[in-house]
Design a protein around this motif. Sequence first.
Motif, PDB file in Angstrom:
ATOM      1  N   GLY A  79      16.589 -44.353  45.923  1.00  0.00           N
ATOM      2  CA  GLY A  79      16.660 -45.817  45.394  1.00  0.00           C
ATOM      3  C   GLY A  79      17.939 -46.305  45.823  1.00  0.00           C
ATOM      4  N   ILE A  80      18.947 -45.491  45.876  1.00  0.00           N
ATOM      5  CA  ILE A  80      20.361 -46.296  46.491  1.00  0.00           C
ATOM      6  C   ILE A  80      20.047 -46.773  48.160  1.00  0.00           C
ATOM      7  CG2 ILE A  80      22.807 -45.706  47.196  1.00  0.00           C
ATOM      8  CD1 ILE A  80      22.299 -45.847  44.179  1.00  0.00           C
ATOM      9  N   ILE A  81      19.459 -45.778  48.741  1.00  0.00           N
ATOM     10  CA  ILE A  81      19.197 -46.317  50.164  1.00  0.00           C
ATOM     11  C   ILE A  81      18.438 -47.697  50.194  1.00  0.00           C
ATOM     12  CG2 ILE A  81      17.647 -45.881  52.248  1.00  0.00           C
ATOM     13  CD1 ILE A  81      18.675 -42.717  51.730  1.00  0.00           C
ATOM     14  N   VAL A  82      17.306 -47.686  49.175  1.00  0.00           N
ATOM     15  CA  VAL A  82      16.825 -49.097  49.172  1.00  0.00           C
ATOM     16  C   VAL A  82      17.776 -50.264  48.908  1.00  0.00           C
ATOM     17  CG1 VAL A  82      15.041 -50.458  47.833  1.00  0.00           C
ATOM     18  CG2 VAL A  82      14.370 -48.115  48.472  1.00  0.00           C
ATOM     19  N   LEU A 134      22.756 -48.349  56.543  1.00  0.00           N
ATOM     20  CA  LEU A 134      21.714 -47.181  56.130  1.00  0.00           C
ATOM     21  C   LEU A 134      22.007 -45.867  56.637  1.00  0.00           C
ATOM     22  CD1 LEU A 134      18.382 -49.294  56.682  1.00  0.00           C
ATOM     23  CD2 LEU A 134      19.402 -48.583  54.512  1.00  0.00           C
ATOM     24  N   VAL A 135      22.610 -45.637  58.003  1.00  0.00           N
ATOM     25  CA  VAL A 135      22.891 -44.528  58.727  1.00  0.00           C
ATOM     26  C   VAL A 135      24.037 -43.864  57.861  1.00  0.00           C
ATOM     27  CG1 VAL A 135      24.030 -43.501  60.579  1.00  0.00           C
ATOM     28  CG2 VAL A 135      22.082 -45.125  60.952  1.00  0.00           C
ATOM     29  N   LEU A 136      25.018 -44.732  57.424  1.00  0.00           N
ATOM     30  CA  LEU A 136      26.243 -44.244  56.741  1.00  0.00           C
ATOM     31  C   LEU A 136      26.007 -43.743  55.398  1.00  0.00           C
ATOM     32  CD1 LEU A 136      28.843 -46.969  57.787  1.00  0.00           C
ATOM     33  CD2 LEU A 136      28.891 -44.670  58.731  1.00  0.00           C
ATOM     34  N   VAL A 137      25.365 -44.436  54.609  1.00  0.00           N
ATOM     35  CA  VAL A 137      24.685 -44.087  53.212  1.00  0.00           C
ATOM     36  C   VAL A 137      23.789 -42.766  53.328  1.00  0.00           C
ATOM     37  CG1 VAL A 137      23.284 -44.660  51.122  1.00  0.00           C
ATOM     38  CG2 VAL A 137      24.909 -46.381  52.142  1.00  0.00           C
ATOM     39  N   SER A 138      23.097 -42.625  54.539  1.00  0.00           N
ATOM     40  CA  SER A 138      21.966 -41.463  54.613  1.00  0.00           C
ATOM     41  C   SER A 138      22.938 -40.315  54.773  1.00  0.00           C
ATOM     42  CB  SER A 138      21.043 -41.792  55.586  1.00  0.00           C
ATOM     43  OG  SER A 138      20.348 -42.567  55.229  1.00  0.00           O
ATOM     44  N   ALA A 139      24.087 -40.571  55.669  1.00  0.00           N
ATOM     45  CA  ALA A 139      24.776 -39.443  55.995  1.00  0.00           C
ATOM     46  C   ALA A 139      25.816 -39.061  54.928  1.00  0.00           C
ATOM     47  CB  ALA A 139      25.948 -39.765  57.067  1.00  0.00           C
TER      48      ALA A 139
END
Length: 270
Positions: A79-82, A134-139
């Motif tokens: 949800g945060i990634i969205v 998105l890359v930073l949040v996923s990491a």
Amino acid sequence: MSTIPPERTAARSYALRDSMTMLRRNLTHMRRYPSMTVSIVVMPLLMLLLFVYVFGGAIGGGIAAGGGRDDYIAYVVPGIIVMAATSGAVATAVSVCTDMTEGIVQRFRTMSISRGSILTGHVVGSVIQVAVVLVLVSAVSLLIGFRPSASPVEWVAALGLLLFLAFGMAWISAAMGMGAKTVESASNGPLPLTFLPFLGSAVVTPDSMPTALRWFAEYQPFTPINETVRGLLLGTEIGSDGWLALAWCTALALTGYFWSRAAFRRGTTR
């Protein structure tokens, strides 16, 4: 056998060239004035850490029987990634409005360039900016304990959907920026859309909401997007949410595209 007229091929070539020029211009602005980029990175990261470490232990029990913070991490991260995919909307609206209020767009109109390239540069630049977020949040999500079970194909599908959402949001935001009279009003325009995932299934299940809010959460655009990304990353059933998510992203993109082009053609002067 029909062939494409040479003049139409040339026009497409010029449009692509001009769009790339406008994209380089916008990427240069992002690099020289990084404050807006930093702000759209910081907000989803703060939300992630807040919901995981402050609310995670309490909410986790409601997500799964006997669950805790680890269960909530698995639920809330998609949800945060969205939400991170929507984070570039404000920056796009502000950037477009700034060009309008400072007369840059009016100057571009007097030049021999593709008219569509001006907005295209803003939109593509926004999508690239969101991809970095998105890359930073996923990491960070992986560092704090998020453990997806997605295959490479599912990762690609999730990323494609998120970038498609960012693309649609960028066109909507560009239209709002074109219509705004001040930078302040432009920054406020996309905010309801960026917070709409909160009223879906991003941070809590709709089942836990009051009846009226639950009905809204179940039928608003971001819930099927949340559920599709969550299903792709965690290997759970998606069902019809995948098609609904694609339909909503397509509707956002088409609405924003035609709205922004109409606003650009009107050529509102300030």
